[in-house]
Design an enzyme around this catalytic site. Sequence first.
Site, PDB file in Angstrom:
ATOM      1  N   ASP A 119     -12.861  -1.261  -6.810  1.00  0.00           N
ATOM      2  CA  ASP A 119     -11.398  -1.268  -6.788  1.00  0.00           C
ATOM      3  C   ASP A 119     -10.754  -0.903  -8.125  1.00  0.00           C
ATOM      4  O   ASP A 119      -9.569  -1.167  -8.342  1.00  0.00           O
ATOM      5  CB  ASP A 119     -10.888  -2.635  -6.317  1.00  0.00           C
ATOM      6  CG  ASP A 119     -11.108  -2.821  -4.820  1.00  0.00           C
ATOM      7  OD1 ASP A 119     -10.885  -1.853  -4.072  1.00  0.00           O
ATOM      8  OD2 ASP A 119     -11.501  -3.925  -4.406  1.00  0.00           O
ATOM      9  N   ASP A 184     -10.248   2.550   2.425  1.00  0.00           N
ATOM     10  CA  ASP A 184      -9.445   2.152   1.258  1.00  0.00           C
ATOM     11  C   ASP A 184      -9.889   2.869  -0.021  1.00  0.00           C
ATOM     12  O   ASP A 184      -9.109   3.066  -0.951  1.00  0.00           O
ATOM     13  CB  ASP A 184      -9.557   0.634   0.983  1.00  0.00           C
ATOM     14  CG  ASP A 184      -9.685  -0.234   2.213  1.00  0.00           C
ATOM     15  OD1 ASP A 184     -10.185   0.255   3.235  1.00  0.00           O
ATOM     16  OD2 ASP A 184      -9.302  -1.404   2.137  1.00  0.00           O
TER      17      ASP A 184
HETATM   18  N1  GLY Z   1      -9.306  -3.408   0.272  1.00  0.00           N
HETATM   19  C1  GLY Z   1      -7.944  -3.476   0.193  1.00  0.00           C
HETATM   20  C2  GLY Z   1      -7.229  -3.890   1.405  1.00  0.00           C
HETATM   21  O1  GLY Z   1      -7.393  -5.011   1.872  1.00  0.00           O
HETATM   22  O2  GLY Z   1      -6.472  -3.108   1.918  1.00  0.00           O
END
Ligand code: GLY
Length: 401
Positions: A119, A184
């Site tokens: 992330d 994501d």
């Molecule tokens: N991984 C980020 C979200 O929950 O959208």
Amino acid sequence: MKIIHTNLTLIILCLVFSCNSNSSKPNSTTSLVEEQLNLSKMQISGLLDTAIAIKKIPRTVKLNKEIRWTNSNFDWTEGFFPGTLWYLYEHTKDDKWKNGAQELQALFESHKHVTNNHDLGFVFNCSYGNGYRLTKNEAYKATLITAADSLLTRFSPKVGCIKSWNVDKGWQSKRNWQFPVIIDNMMNLELLFKVSEFTNDSKYKNAAIKHANTTLEHHFRQDYSSYHVVDYDPLTGTVRHKETAQGFSNESSWARGQAWGLYGFTICYRFTKDEKYLIQAKKIADYILNNAPEDLVPFWDYNAPNIPDEFKDVSAASITLSALIELDAYTQHAYFSKIEKLMYALSSNTYLAKHGENNNFILKHGVGSIPHNNEIDVPLAYADYYYVEALMRYKNAYSKN
Ligand code: GLY
């Protein structure tokens, strides 16, 4: 008389044209956007005071109505609140926002070395990325480069993707995955594209392009909805599973995932001008808009079983709104009427908190993860971030002459 008539016709035509021109839109939405930016300022100001006092970054609100702060070890949401402060600095030029952003993002600067989490794009691009865009502070650029280097350690040339989750512990270890990639992860690519520009080193953008191409090949169904998780064999690069983590079922369309895909492929088009990414972004946008409820704010999953008695997810809507404003510029304003509609919906009392309420977050009714029973029908720092980004994008795209 004839000249006067011709001039009058011209004036009327000009007025009609200027009222219909999307690049210069002196309409009621422009005033709405200004009002919402001012309201955002007032809300976030309250949250900022508390955050600075205790040196923590707000994430959401807990069931007991107290603020949940980000995890100081590493938290995928930690860049969003400083990022929102940077947008408010851009809007106001008031150093209060810049100082707040600097102080809070410094709390996680050391996370630029993290290699066990994907992330880094969310965390650093939203905070230090906006900071660098607005201040050209060279130290921020160096932080972004280090974060991109850490992210690149997770890229596998064999798979052609950045690995999203480690599978050695936590709930991910119980899913029999080897190299899970979530939709994501498209949101990490902007950091890589930018760092290639900073460094003149194409290795970052090459990885981003490879990741986007692999995702394009395996993550999407025929109707351009996407799976949440695609698990690859790290030794061969072949697909092992297509599943979900945060959606209703493996074959369902998790709402925020569709928004991440839209935003991610729009970014890929911005940096590469490769038409296939534009086509993909348009197809995803069409899926979202054709399957959204009347006000365009989606339920948490497009296939949730009890629609309309399901929770809506305002974060999916604000991410979509921001992405659509960028996509609109690449498509002769094909999405303008939907942008207006969604902007009005999100800015209505249904989703927007009144000043002083909602623990000073801007939007109500976000969903973190229903399968994990986590953060359901709550304010979310990332919903607010993309809403404020959308307000600024709207202002910059349509409100100037
Ligand atoms: N991984 C980020 C979200 O929950 O959208």
